[in-house]
Design an enzyme around this catalytic site. Structure first.
Site, PDB file in Angstrom:
ATOM      1  N   ARG A  31       0.818  -1.219   0.000  1.00 25.75           N
ATOM      2  CA  ARG A  31       0.000   0.000   0.000  1.00 25.75           C
ATOM      3  C   ARG A  31       0.851   1.268   0.000  1.00 25.75           C
ATOM      4  NH1 ARG A  31      -3.567  -0.775   4.413  1.00 25.75           N
ATOM      5  NH2 ARG A  31      -2.053   0.347   5.664  1.00 25.75           N
ATOM      6  N   ASP A  69      -5.056  23.775  -6.369  1.00 25.69           N
ATOM      7  CA  ASP A  69      -5.273  22.744  -7.377  1.00 25.69           C
ATOM      8  C   ASP A  69      -4.599  23.257  -8.648  1.00 25.69           C
ATOM      9  OD1 ASP A  69      -6.198  21.212  -9.506  1.00 25.69           O
ATOM     10  OD2 ASP A  69      -8.140  20.839  -8.569  1.00 25.69           O
TER      11      ASP A  69
END
Ligand SMILES: *Cc1c(COP(=O)(O)O)cnc(C)c1O
Length: 385
Positions: free
Chosen positions: A50, A175
């Site tokens: 992971r 962003d």
């Protein structure tokens, strides 16, 4: 080293395989060489799938190298990259101050999910500059920016906002998908977290969903890593590999997309049907000076106004074109067009455009063919009215 050169070198395997790209390692289990090392793995050696194996590690290092930050987190989408950024810095009782042009699904997260965990949101004008100082009362923990906004293309004054936020101890998040972390370096300007949808220009071939967040400071990098790990955010090895491969041609593709978009915008500006063009790299963009100050190049995503057009006119226009696909996303090899009006949301301001707003994502096609396609769209609308 210039970015063009850097892009050909970042993400290579550290060990001496001779390969110029990372291996795609698939795995959940990573066997420990001894029982002692199960709980005490040497730094840098992954202990579980992971946390990412070779391809994810290569992508992390590559994006971090490009942006100049202290840690790069990976997520399975650009939306998750925005959410991870918010959860890294905002706590229960805190408020996010968001530019009114942020990506719609991030707005939905802030409206529908964040309040359940005690996080509120207030919006400010999408073209905010140093007036942001007036909005930073005690409960604001993060400022969320998107510059330019991906539909309406307003820019924020990143330099002023970063300076004021740092003075007040408020974390700034951007962003940064439009610039792909290539033509804008938000961390160098002083923005704290740069989130990006690698889905768009970086992957570049419309076949990968992926996101990244890079932190400016060491302390924030630690916090970002703890949050990424604690929330279980994950990116798959094949997708990470494809994103590294996308980086190899990123500059070339963005240049092509940008140049074609400016040619097409010029052509559009001479059409009687077309009103204002919203392309930050054009001198008629209201915040072109900010673009020139902060960006070293353009992308090929822009929008334009069609005074007097209804949503029905936009639909006729889009349906008549054959090369432009009608679809979400952008930054791929293929050109896309959408009508924006049904999805524009505003909280602090009115959406200010005349008639309909259509967005074009310019791909790798010959601009002449795209212009002929647009001509077909205009002809269909004229035939209908
Ligand atoms: C597409 C997009 C996202 C979301 O990325 P996904 O990978 O599709 O989740 C976020 N921000 C902007 C500006 C985008 O255009």
């Amino acid at each position: 080293m210039k970015d063009a050169t850097r892009l050909t070198r970042i993400g290579r395997p550290a060990h001496e395989t001779g390969l110029v790209n990372p291996a795609i390692e698939r795995g959940s289990t990573v066997l420990a060489p001894s029982a002692g090392e199960l709980y005490d793995a040497p730094p840098g050696r992954p202990h579980y799938g992971r946390v990412g194996l070779a391809a994810q590690q290569a992508l992390r290092e590559a994006i971090q190298d490009l942006q100049g930050g202290s840690f790069c987190a990976l997520t399975s989408s650009g939306l998750q990259a925005n959410i991870l950024s918010i959860l890294t810095v905002v706590e229960a009782g805190g408020t996010v101050l968001a530019a009114d042009n942020i990506y719609g699904p991030v707005r939905s997260f802030l409206r529908n999910i964040a309040p359940r965990y005690g996080i509120q949101t207030r919006f400010v004008a999408p073209d905010i500059t140093d007036e942001i100082g007036d909005h930073l009362d005690g409960d604001v923990q993060a400022i969320l920016l998107e510059s330019p906004g991906s539909l309406t293309m307003e820019l924020q004054d990143l330099e002023a906002i970063a300076r004021i936020a740092q003075d007040k101890g408020v974390t700034t998040i951007i962003d940064d998908t439009w610039s792909a972390g290539l033509t804008l370096k938000p961390l160098e300007i002083g923005i704290d977290l740069a989130a990006q949808a690698l889905t768009k220009y970086v992957a570049g071939h419309s076949d990968v969903m992926l996101g990244a967040v890079v932190a400016r400071t060491e302390a924030l990098g630690q916090r970002l890593q703890t949050t990424e790990r604690g929330m279980g955010f994950y990116a798959a090895p094949d997708d990470a590999y494809l994103a590294v491969r996308g980086l190899r041609t990123l500059e070339l593709r963005m240049q092509r997309s940008a140049t074609s978009s400016l040619d097409i915008a010029d052509w559009l500006s001479a059409r009687a049907e077309v009103g204002a063009i919203r392309h930050p790299a054009r001198s008629d963009h209201p915040q072109h000076q900010l673009f020139k100050r902060d960006f070293t190049g353009s992308a090929g995503l822009f929008s334009f106004e069609l005074p007097g057009w209804s949503v029905a006119d936009s639909e006729i226009f889009l349906d008549a074109m054959e090369i432009f696909g009608i679809g979400y996303s952008w930054g791929g090899f293929e050109s896309l067009a959408i009508h924006c009006d049904p999805q524009i949301r505003r909280s602090a301001t009115e959406a200010r455009h005349d008639g309909a707003l259509i967005r074009l994502a310019i791909g790798m096609e010959a601009p002449e063919d795209l212009i002929m396609d647009l001509e077909k769209g205009f002809a269909a609308v004229a035939a209908h009215s």
